[in-house]
Design a protein around this motif. Structure first.
Motif, short mmCIF file in Angstrom:
data_model
loop_
_atom_site.label_atom_id
_atom_site.label_comp_id
_atom_site.label_asym_id
_atom_site.label_seq_id
_atom_site.Cartn_x
_atom_site.Cartn_y
_atom_site.Cartn_z
N GLU A 69 0.83 -1.20 0.00
CA GLU A 69 0.00 0.00 0.00
C GLU A 69 0.87 1.25 0.00
OE1 GLU A 69 -2.94 2.69 -0.18
OE2 GLU A 69 -3.11 0.52 -0.51
N ARG A 71 3.83 1.48 -1.26
CA ARG A 71 4.42 1.60 -2.60
C ARG A 71 3.40 2.14 -3.60
NH1 ARG A 71 9.31 -0.92 -4.18
NH2 ARG A 71 8.48 -1.56 -6.20
N ARG A 72 2.12 1.84 -3.38
CA ARG A 72 1.10 2.42 -4.27
C ARG A 72 0.99 3.92 -4.06
NH1 ARG A 72 -1.35 -2.84 -3.67
NH2 ARG A 72 -2.27 -2.31 -1.66
N ARG A 73 1.11 4.34 -2.79
CA ARG A 73 1.05 5.79 -2.49
C ARG A 73 2.34 6.49 -2.92
NH1 ARG A 73 -0.74 3.99 2.70
NH2 ARG A 73 1.31 4.61 3.49
N PRO A 75 5.21 5.41 -5.34
CA PRO A 75 5.81 4.44 -6.27
C PRO A 75 7.33 4.40 -6.15
CG PRO A 75 4.10 5.70 -7.36
CD PRO A 75 4.30 6.35 -6.02
N ASP A 97 4.52 -4.83 -9.49
CA ASP A 97 4.45 -3.51 -10.12
C ASP A 97 5.60 -3.26 -11.09
OD1 ASP A 97 6.60 -3.02 -8.47
OD2 ASP A 97 5.58 -1.54 -7.21
#
Length: 217
Positions: A69, A71-73, A75, A97
């Motif tokens: 999560e 890393r999603r916020r 990258p 990813d």
């Protein structure tokens, strides 16, 4: 280099803190639960996160999910995951990813201080640090269902495993006690047989190999 560390076992967490501090890392936070990890990653924006897969309160994959999560916020946030056992699903999720700055080590590797610190630095720099057992299992899984891998010679498979761990040609040559030129030739053969673009960028070539091994999941 600022580190957020997440480990629920006090003795291991304390030992990792001391080890990293001894090698000039700054511990931005050392936490033991998933919610604490989420807050630390969001608020402190560390250079790298070292995360146990299983954290309270669920003790399932909370640590991994918090890292994903984050890393999603953000990258490309470098994340080194620690696990007690080889979990191919977790390794695939971490690599999904296609970005750099990822690592997956078994906790046994933590007891090799030099290897562990090298892995943290490699991941923080945007590279990869995959446990040899994880790579071996991914290779075996793909070989069973994909003919291109079957075309690799035993030496090429050995080079591929070391390459996927994030090692440079020079490091692989030193490990196998051969010349760097010989490794370059093996590498070219591997990429040709797997239909992968040849690249001098160590991180890109490793990610390309891992992406190939992981495709079709």
């Amino acid at each position: 280099m600022r580190v957020v560390l997440a480990e629920d076992l006090f003795l291991l967490r304390d030992g990792l803190v001391r080890l990293l501090q001894a090698h000039d890392f700054e511990i931005a936070a050392a936490v033991e639960t998933g919610p604490e990890l989420s807050r630390a990653l969001a608020e402190l924006e560390p250079d790298v996160a070292v995360v146990d897969v299983r954290l309270p309160p669920t003790l399932t994959d909370e640590g991994l999910q918090c890292a994903l999560e984050a890393r999603r916020r953000r990258p490309g946030l470098p994340v080194l995951v620690l696990s007690q056992h080889v979990e191919q699903l977790y390794a695939r999720e971490l690599l999904a990813d296609g970005a750099g700055g990822v690592g997956y080590l078994l906790k046994d590797r933590v007891f090799d201080a030099e290897q562990f610190v090298d892995a943290v630095r490699r991941v923080a720099a945007g590279g990869t640090a995959m446990d040899p057992q994880v790579i071996q299992q991914l290779l075996s899984r793909r070989a069973a269902e994909d003919r291109p891998l079957e075309r690799l010679t035993p030496r090429e498979r050995e080079v591929l495993e070391l390459m996927a761990q994030g090692r440079t040609n020079a490091a692989i040559a030193g490990r196998l006690v051969v010349t760097e030129r010989a490794i370059a030739k093996h590498t070219a053969n591997i990429f040709a047989k797997l239909s992968l673009e040849v690249s001098d960028d160590d991180n890109r070539r490793v990610l390309a190999v891992l992406a190939y091994l992981d495709r079709g999941r």
